[in-house]
Design a protein around this motif. Structure first.
Motif, PDB file in Angstrom:
ATOM      1  N   GLY A 141       0.781  -1.224   0.000  1.00 36.99           N
ATOM      2  CA  GLY A 141       0.000   0.000   0.000  1.00 36.99           C
ATOM      3  C   GLY A 141       0.814   1.276   0.000  1.00 36.99           C
ATOM      4  O   GLY A 141       0.246   2.366  -0.091  1.00 36.99           O
ATOM      5  N   TYR A 142       2.146   1.169   0.077  1.00 28.23           N
ATOM      6  CA  TYR A 142       2.973   2.362   0.211  1.00 28.23           C
ATOM      7  C   TYR A 142       3.793   2.683  -1.036  1.00 28.23           C
ATOM      8  O   TYR A 142       4.645   3.573  -0.992  1.00 28.23           O
ATOM      9  CB  TYR A 142       3.900   2.213   1.424  1.00 28.23           C
ATOM     10  CG  TYR A 142       3.152   2.308   2.723  1.00 28.23           C
ATOM     11  CD1 TYR A 142       2.757   3.545   3.235  1.00 28.23           C
ATOM     12  CD2 TYR A 142       2.785   1.168   3.422  1.00 28.23           C
ATOM     13  CE1 TYR A 142       2.043   3.634   4.410  1.00 28.23           C
ATOM     14  CE2 TYR A 142       2.077   1.247   4.605  1.00 28.23           C
ATOM     15  CZ  TYR A 142       1.713   2.487   5.094  1.00 28.23           C
ATOM     16  OH  TYR A 142       1.002   2.579   6.265  1.00 28.23           O
TER      17      TYR A 142
ATOM     18  N   PRO B 131      -8.157   3.754 -11.165  1.00 28.36           N
ATOM     19  CA  PRO B 131      -7.647   2.389 -11.355  1.00 28.36           C
ATOM     20  C   PRO B 131      -6.129   2.256 -11.225  1.00 28.36           C
ATOM     21  O   PRO B 131      -5.619   1.149 -11.206  1.00 28.36           O
ATOM     22  CB  PRO B 131      -8.075   2.064 -12.789  1.00 28.36           C
ATOM     23  CG  PRO B 131      -8.006   3.391 -13.488  1.00 28.36           C
ATOM     24  CD  PRO B 131      -8.453   4.406 -12.469  1.00 28.36           C
ATOM     25  N   HIS B 132      -5.403   3.409 -11.138  1.00 24.18           N
ATOM     26  CA  HIS B 132      -3.941   3.271 -11.135  1.00 24.18           C
ATOM     27  C   HIS B 132      -3.409   2.675  -9.844  1.00 24.18           C
ATOM     28  O   HIS B 132      -2.231   2.342  -9.765  1.00 24.18           O
ATOM     29  CB  HIS B 132      -3.276   4.626 -11.424  1.00 24.18           C
ATOM     30  CG  HIS B 132      -3.574   5.694 -10.420  1.00 24.18           C
ATOM     31  ND1 HIS B 132      -4.665   6.530 -10.531  1.00 24.18           N
ATOM     32  CD2 HIS B 132      -2.931   6.078  -9.288  1.00 24.18           C
ATOM     33  CE1 HIS B 132      -4.670   7.378  -9.510  1.00 24.18           C
ATOM     34  NE2 HIS B 132      -3.637   7.119  -8.745  1.00 24.18           N
ATOM     35  N   LYS B 133      -4.251   2.518  -8.827  1.00 17.04           N
ATOM     36  CA  LYS B 133      -3.828   1.846  -7.607  1.00 17.04           C
ATOM     37  C   LYS B 133      -4.713   0.638  -7.282  1.00 17.04           C
ATOM     38  O   LYS B 133      -4.767   0.201  -6.127  1.00 17.04           O
ATOM     39  CB  LYS B 133      -3.837   2.818  -6.428  1.00 17.04           C
ATOM     40  CG  LYS B 133      -2.699   3.823  -6.432  1.00 17.04           C
ATOM     41  CD  LYS B 133      -1.323   3.160  -6.364  1.00 17.04           C
ATOM     42  CE  LYS B 133      -1.075   2.491  -5.035  1.00 17.04           C
ATOM     43  NZ  LYS B 133       0.279   1.869  -4.990  1.00 17.04           N
ATOM     44  N   LEU B 134      -5.377   0.079  -8.257  1.00 13.03           N
ATOM     45  CA  LEU B 134      -6.119  -1.158  -8.019  1.00 13.03           C
ATOM     46  C   LEU B 134      -5.155  -2.241  -7.551  1.00 13.03           C
ATOM     47  O   LEU B 134      -4.080  -2.414  -8.128  1.00 13.03           O
ATOM     48  CB  LEU B 134      -6.817  -1.633  -9.296  1.00 13.03           C
ATOM     49  CG  LEU B 134      -8.173  -1.021  -9.650  1.00 13.03           C
ATOM     50  CD1 LEU B 134      -8.587  -1.446 -11.045  1.00 13.03           C
ATOM     51  CD2 LEU B 134      -9.243  -1.437  -8.634  1.00 13.03           C
ATOM     52  N   PRO B 135      -5.512  -2.987  -6.507  1.00 15.32           N
ATOM     53  CA  PRO B 135      -4.613  -4.065  -6.067  1.00 15.32           C
ATOM     54  C   PRO B 135      -4.627  -5.236  -7.047  1.00 15.32           C
ATOM     55  O   PRO B 135      -5.622  -5.476  -7.731  1.00 15.32           O
ATOM     56  CB  PRO B 135      -5.217  -4.481  -4.721  1.00 15.32           C
ATOM     57  CG  PRO B 135      -6.669  -4.151  -4.845  1.00 15.32           C
ATOM     58  CD  PRO B 135      -6.724  -2.894  -5.678  1.00 15.32           C
ATOM     59  N   VAL B 136      -3.522  -5.929  -7.121  1.00 15.80           N
ATOM     60  CA  VAL B 136      -3.457  -7.172  -7.891  1.00 15.80           C
ATOM     61  C   VAL B 136      -3.799  -8.304  -6.924  1.00 15.80           C
ATOM     62  O   VAL B 136      -2.988  -8.686  -6.084  1.00 15.80           O
ATOM     63  CB  VAL B 136      -2.068  -7.378  -8.513  1.00 15.80           C
ATOM     64  CG1 VAL B 136      -1.997  -8.730  -9.231  1.00 15.80           C
ATOM     65  CG2 VAL B 136      -1.743  -6.244  -9.488  1.00 15.80           C
TER      66      VAL B 136
ATOM     67  N   GLY C 117     -11.683  -4.479  -2.262  1.00 16.87           N
ATOM     68  CA  GLY C 117     -10.511  -3.848  -2.836  1.00 16.87           C
ATOM     69  C   GLY C 117      -9.461  -3.398  -1.840  1.00 16.87           C
ATOM     70  O   GLY C 117      -8.566  -2.621  -2.216  1.00 16.87           O
ATOM     71  N   SER C 118      -9.558  -3.868  -0.595  1.00 16.55           N
ATOM     72  CA  SER C 118      -8.564  -3.496   0.441  1.00 16.55           C
ATOM     73  C   SER C 118      -8.332  -1.991   0.445  1.00 16.55           C
ATOM     74  O   SER C 118      -7.207  -1.502   0.390  1.00 16.55           O
ATOM     75  CB  SER C 118      -7.242  -4.233   0.191  1.00 16.55           C
ATOM     76  OG  SER C 118      -7.407  -5.626   0.206  1.00 16.55           O
ATOM     77  N   ARG C 119      -9.436  -1.247   0.546  1.00 20.73           N
ATOM     78  CA  ARG C 119      -9.346   0.211   0.350  1.00 20.73           C
ATOM     79  C   ARG C 119      -8.615   0.945   1.469  1.00 20.73           C
ATOM     80  O   ARG C 119      -8.278   2.109   1.312  1.00 20.73           O
ATOM     81  CB  ARG C 119     -10.751   0.782   0.140  1.00 20.73           C
ATOM     82  CG  ARG C 119     -11.306   0.446  -1.235  1.00 20.73           C
ATOM     83  CD  ARG C 119     -12.657   1.072  -1.486  1.00 20.73           C
ATOM     84  NE  ARG C 119     -13.688   0.463  -0.657  1.00 20.73           N
ATOM     85  CZ  ARG C 119     -14.946   0.886  -0.605  1.00 20.73           C
ATOM     86  NH1 ARG C 119     -15.306   1.940  -1.324  1.00 20.73           N
ATOM     87  NH2 ARG C 119     -15.833   0.281   0.156  1.00 20.73           N
ATOM     88  N   HIS C 120      -8.365   0.275   2.608  1.00 25.10           N
ATOM     89  CA  HIS C 120      -7.540   0.925   3.622  1.00 25.10           C
ATOM     90  C   HIS C 120      -6.080   0.955   3.176  1.00 25.10           C
ATOM     91  O   HIS C 120      -5.289   1.755   3.676  1.00 25.10           O
ATOM     92  CB  HIS C 120      -7.683   0.217   4.966  1.00 25.10           C
ATOM     93  CG  HIS C 120      -7.309  -1.228   4.966  1.00 25.10           C
ATOM     94  ND1 HIS C 120      -7.765  -2.107   4.022  1.00 25.10           N
ATOM     95  CD2 HIS C 120      -6.505  -1.950   5.789  1.00 25.10           C
ATOM     96  CE1 HIS C 120      -7.267  -3.312   4.263  1.00 25.10           C
ATOM     97  NE2 HIS C 120      -6.490  -3.236   5.326  1.00 25.10           N
ATOM     98  N   PHE C 121      -5.716   0.079   2.220  1.00 18.20           N
ATOM     99  CA  PHE C 121      -4.396   0.133   1.592  1.00 18.20           C
ATOM    100  C   PHE C 121      -4.438   0.888   0.269  1.00 18.20           C
ATOM    101  O   PHE C 121      -3.487   1.595  -0.083  1.00 18.20           O
ATOM    102  CB  PHE C 121      -3.868  -1.279   1.325  1.00 18.20           C
ATOM    103  CG  PHE C 121      -3.416  -2.020   2.538  1.00 18.20           C
ATOM    104  CD1 PHE C 121      -2.358  -1.558   3.305  1.00 18.20           C
ATOM    105  CD2 PHE C 121      -4.035  -3.203   2.916  1.00 18.20           C
ATOM    106  CE1 PHE C 121      -1.921  -2.253   4.425  1.00 18.20           C
ATOM    107  CE2 PHE C 121      -3.611  -3.906   4.031  1.00 18.20           C
ATOM    108  CZ  PHE C 121      -2.550  -3.432   4.796  1.00 18.20           C
TER     109      PHE C 121
END
Length: 658
Positions: A363-364, A411-416, A400-404
């Protein structure tokens, strides 16, 4: 006349002002003198490099053609070593030696090869698949096709086999948009593997960052890889490379000297005890050092410009942002990538950790980077195994683990998101083994992850028990359906398409054999799962993508979301602590399309009261069955034990049909 830039071996065509030949340049501040060695079979010619600029040794040699083998000689502690060019674009053969490595053996080692960048791309464009629509399919170049008897146009296990019509058809039928290849940069196996006559099958021991591994070529690795990429692009399929820039094949303090150790000791992170080992492989590349940063950036640009690569997955990417013991989100590497016009359009996927201090950085990573979400893997596995206390975390992961990863940065930070990766159990083994079985790796079963969160469904390993097989197939459907209908970018292991088992080996990094090579012998159960998977990927594209868009960026509040208990009541705070089932109700806008995902974590059936939102719901999927037949549902749904159901209804502004 020679020039210090660009580094490496670069051909020059003859014209009225310049002769035909090749410019050789190598950064080597730790070498007081270097010789260029040109090889022609058993014969060789040596040239003292007299020109230097900013620690770069450079020389021009006329009448050099594509295919010329070369290396650089340096005297180290009284011995003449042949060093491999770090900027080698190709190598003469698959590298190998019998340990220990020595100055004498360096002269019989693989050589760098002069290449010509010319290639006919035939005007084929790159697919440029949007992140939200991306379906990643991770595969090993050799293992994917080595045992496939249907391959007809190329040698199985080769670069060209990737684009064989059989594989193209499979990828398109499955709905795959992007293949992610395990490392294909030339790899040198670690000394302990060489002593066992073993190999680093996965390729996570890079020798030269820009040279494709000749193990997967029949004649010319450069041309054959480019050809495969072109044909995959022609069919709308992206190619993402898994790259290893966190360490090199030179290993630890006592490891072999191939190039970087002799050229500039500052390439690697060091402390008073020598090389820092934040990778578990003996060394860690220091990207705060300009030469290291240049080498990595030049390599990335080379893959994009000369191979038309669509993206990269960075192994142990936390190392790339290190300043000693600390991770820095504003590290030079991240800024260099962010400002690079060649790399900006590519997909950048980080494995957001290494094994050093401050090493877990999920997330960082900066904007523009997507990250492998191991939290999703662990939580979803635990939930479907039946572990208690994961309901709230499970809900967070599917959203989507939105706290991370804040939806405002999608979409540029969508988790894989993923269930299975190359390192760990395959999907089939995840539901077939409680424990790892890595004896074949030669480390007394001590290697590999111990926290697999797997469940053998009653019997360890292979079985003919019909009930156990049926339970395993249902669990596979639960895991994959959760993956495909969660917010994020789905990552699917190629082995899982054919229900491949590694016999419980969760660390098959050294298994260049049937343990790792996909088994294409398909029985009815495997065929049914393969067909089901393709239908579910199609269902995701049809039904889930609009919701990802509605939860993304500035328009992310244009939706409805509710959580339900099985009795139809809205979830309250205390319900998250003891419920064994869960309903997620999603809607677009004020009266648009709706999805209802309901989950039953236990083995007993549950009568789930549906939200009171007429008209009739339509069934997309019920994981208790392989069948995807639609079904109209009214106010209740009998949810089978250990299963999930996806229901859909069209909104007021759309046609109420499927």
């Amino acid at each position: 006349m020679s020039k210090p830039y660009p580094l490496g071996a670069n051909l020059q065509s003859a014209n009225s002002l310049k002769p035909q030949g090749c410019n050789f340049a190598i950064y080597a501040p730790d070498c007081s003198s270097l010789q260029l060695i040109l090889f022609n079979g058993k014969n060789q010619r040596s040239f003292t490099i007299e020109n230097k600029y900013a620690d770069i040794h450079h020389i021009f040699i006329s009448d050099i053609n594509t295919g010329q083998e070369y290396g650089f000689s340096s005297n180290i502690d009284g011995q003449d070593w042949l060093l491999l060019d770090p900027y080698a674009k190709a190598v003469s053969k698959a590298p190998y030696y019998e340990p220990p490595y020595s100055a004498d053996k360096s002269w019989h080692f693989t050589k760098a090869v002069v290449t010509d960048n010319a290639f006919d791309w035939q005007g084929v464009p790159q697919p440029d698949v949007p992140l939200a629509k991306t379906i990643i399919f991770e595969m090993h170049t050799k293992g994917f096709s080595q045992l496939n008897p249907a391959i007809t146009t190329a040698q199985p296990g080769s670069y060209l086999a990737l684009s064989d019509p059989v594989n193209i058809t499979l990828l398109k039928q499955q709905g795959i948009t992007s293949i992610q290849l395990l490392p294909i940069a030339v790899c040198m196996h670690e000394p302990h593997l060489l002593k066992q006559q073993g190999v680093n099958y996965w390729g996570y021991s890079t020798l030269a960052f820009m040279a494709p591994d000749p193990r997967y070529a029949t004649v010319d690795a450069v041309i054959e890889l480019k050809t495969a990429i072109r044909e995959l692009h022609r069919n709308g399929i992206e190619v993402i490379l898994d790259v290893v820039f966190n360490h090199t094949a030179e290993g630890g303090q006592d490891g072999p000297i191939f190039n970087l150790k002799a050229l500039d000791h500052r390439y690697y992170l060091r402390d008073e005890n020598g090389l820092r080992n934040y990778t578990g492989c003996g060394n860690s590349l220091d990207l705060t050092h300009q030469a290291s940063l240049n080498l990595v950036m030049d390599s990335l640009r080379y893959w994009v410009t000369e191979y038309h690569i669509d993206g990269f997955r960075f192994d142990l990417a936390a190392t790339l942002g290190r300043n000693g013991d600390r991770f820095n989100q504003q590290a030079p590497f991240f800024h260099a990538v962010a400002q690079d016009p060649i790399l900006k359009p590519t997909k950048l996927i980080a494995e957001p950790w290494d094994i050093g201090p401050d090493g877990y950085q999920l997330g960082y990573f900066p904007d523009g980077w997507n990250e492998c979400n191991d939290k999703f893997r662990d939580t979803v596995r635990s939930f479907w195994r039946g572990d208690h206390g994961y309901l709230k975390d499970f809900a967070t992961r599917i959203m989507g683990s939105r706290h991370f990863f804040s939806g405002g940065r999608w979409p540029h930070k969508l988790p894989v998101n993923y269930i299975a990766y190359h390192d760990g159990f395959t999907l089939q083994d995840l539901v077939s083994y409680n424990d790892k079985h890595n004896t074949a790796n030669g480390e007394n079963n001590r290697d590999g992850h111990g926290d697999n969160r797997s469940y053998n469904c009653g019997i360890e390993g292979d079985t003919d028990d019909v009930a156990v097989i049926a339970f395993r197939e249902k669990q596979k459907r639960n895991l994959i359906t959760t993956l495909l209908f969660s917010f994020g970018i789905p990552h699917i292991l190629a082995a899982d398409t054919v229900s491949h088992t590694q016999g419980g080996n969760n660390n098959a990094y050294c298994q260049d054999n049937e343990i790792s090579w996909l088994n294409w012998q398909m029985d009815d159960v495997k065929k049914e799962f393969k067909d089901w998977l393709s239908k579910m990927i199609a269902a995701r594209k049809q039904y889930m993508l609009p919701f990802i868009d509605a939860f993304t960026g500035d328009g992310r509040n244009d939706h409805r979301i509710s959580w339900y208990c099985s009795n139809g009541d809205m979830m309250q705070q205390h319900d998250w602590e003891h419920q064994i089932s869960l309903g997620l109700h999603l809607g677009l806008g004020t009266d648009g399309d709706e999805l209802l995902l309901i989950f039953n974590q236990v083995d007993t059936p549950i009568d789930f009261k549906l939200p009171d939102v007429p008209p009739t719901w339509h069934r997309i999927c019920d994981t208790s069955s392989m069948q995807l037949a639609p079904l109209n549902v009214n106010d209740h749904y009998q949810l089978a034990g250990r299963s999930m159901v996806i229901l859909q209804r069209s909104g007021a502004s759309t046609d109420d049909t499927i």
